[in-house]
Enzyme design. Structure first.
Site, PDB file in Angstrom:
ATOM      1  CB  CYS A 137      -0.920  -0.019   1.224  1.00 13.97           C
ATOM      2  SG  CYS A 137      -1.908   1.473   1.366  1.00 13.97           S
ATOM      3  CB  CYS A 140      -0.569   2.476   4.093  1.00 11.43           C
ATOM      4  SG  CYS A 140      -2.055   1.824   3.364  1.00 11.43           S
ATOM      5  CG  ASP A 141       3.177   1.133   4.424  1.00 14.46           C
ATOM      6  OD1 ASP A 141       2.759   1.630   5.478  1.00 14.46           O
ATOM      7  OD2 ASP A 141       2.953  -0.038   4.084  1.00 14.46           O
TER       8      ASP A 141
END
Ligand code: NAP
Length: 310
Positions: A137, A140-141
């Site tokens: 992701c 997200c990261d």
């Protein structure tokens, strides 16, 4: 009926574009639908940084923002969205039984929009290094890789879109693909090829993720020459497709060999009053707009089904 057993006319499993669009339509039909969010509120779309191909947003919209708008609109018309997860279904008699983390639902009709999950590479070290450099992701990261070297694996729209997103943070993004041709659309390919931070390694697969406190090295293999090499990187993002989240329905609903629930052109499964929409039932398109359309169609059909019973 026990305290934690609730009877609903329309129960919707999953809160991605399909589930929330179904909720909007069922709510406007005054069926008081309940949506069980599942693990990821907004579904996979909510993890997408920018959605540029959903009509009505000429300059794009954030995936999480679009999910929130879908939810607000469904709730405005009376849908209830519950942070809950279904884990068992019984279709042997109506109302159908759905066991969840919080209790039991008895549902006159059910719309399954449980979406899909990222496929893993399946190489040594991948699982162990997830969260320590390996990710599925970018939204997200990506931020954790500011000024770092990142590898992206995959040759489809997801790989290209996410690789381009990571260029905001990373010092370089190397896309590794097992073939020479990409599945990604022409616009994304051009943007990536023109981007100064992007590099490409073709005809190559990752064979191992070396383990340690943090990610440093991948082992690669050229599939044409069989030559093996080591590649230094701080991050590995894997975007090689998805598989449907339909395990719970195995043996209970008809599916194809990949686990996608079989539906007809009215989103009907082989069980009366049970519909499926979005990626759980769509191996072909998997777009926000097609999932939303399937969700709306499923809710319209559920409404007709309930009306015919009255
Ligand atoms: P995809 O189109 O199925 O592409 C998966 C990619 O991963 C392919 O290039 C495939 O290689 C590669 N791959 C699969 N297994 C692999 C393995 N074990 N090792 C190495 N590489 C592997 O998946 P996606 O990119 O997630 O897209 C899914 C669907 O969503 C598509 O229909 C796509 O159009 C849609 N989507 C659209 C957008 C957009 O419109 N902006 C954005 C994201 C996704 P091969 O090519 O060799 O098979």
């Amino acid at each position: 009926m026990s305290n934690n057993e609730k009877h609903v006319k329309v129960l919707i499993l999953g809160s991605g574009p399909a589930g929330l669009s179904a909720a909007l339509y069922a709510a406007r039909a005054e069926l008081n639908p309940v949506v069980l969010t599942g693990m990821q509120l907004g579904g996979q779309a909510a993890l997408t940084h920018a959605i540029e191909n959903y009509p009505g947003f000429p300059t794009g919209v954030g995936g999480a923002e679009l999910g929130e708008l879908f939810q607000k609109q469904a709730e405005h018309f009376g849908a209830k969205v519950e942070f809950d997860m279904a884990h068992e279904v019984d279709f042997s008699q109506r109302p159908y039984t759905v066991k969840t983390d919080s209790g039991v639902y008895k549902a006159d009709t059910l719309i399954i929009s449980t979406g899909a999950s990222s496929i893993h590479l399946g190489v040594s070290g991948e699982v162990e290094m997830t969260g320590r450099g390996v990710s599925y992701c970018a939204t997200c990261d990506g931020w954790f890789f500011k000024d770092k070297k990142v590898v992206v694996v995959g040759g489809g729209d997801s790989a290209f879109e996410e690789a381009l997103f990571i260029t905001r943070y990373a010092s370089s993004v190397t896309l590794i693909h097992r073939r020479e041709e990409f599945r990604a659309g022409a616009i994304l390919q051009k943007r990536a090829k023109d981007h100064p931070k992007m590099n490409f390694i073709l005809n190559t697969v990752v064979t191992e993720v070396l383990q340690g406190d943090k990610l440093t090295t991948l082992k690669l293999k050229n599939v044409k020459t069989s030559e093996e090499s080591a590649f230094e990187t701080d991050g590995l993002f894997i975007f090689i497709g998805h598989s449907p989240n339909t395990e719970m329905f195995k043996g209970k609903l008809e599916m194809n060999n990949l686990g996608y629930i079989k539906v007809n052109d009215k989103m009907e499964t082989n069980v009366p009053g049970v519909y499926a929409a979005g990626e759980a039932a769509d191996p072909h398109f998997r777009q926000v707009i097609t999932s939303a359309g399937m969700g709306a169609a499923a809710a319209i059909q559920a409404t007709r089904f309930l009306e015919a019973e009255e």
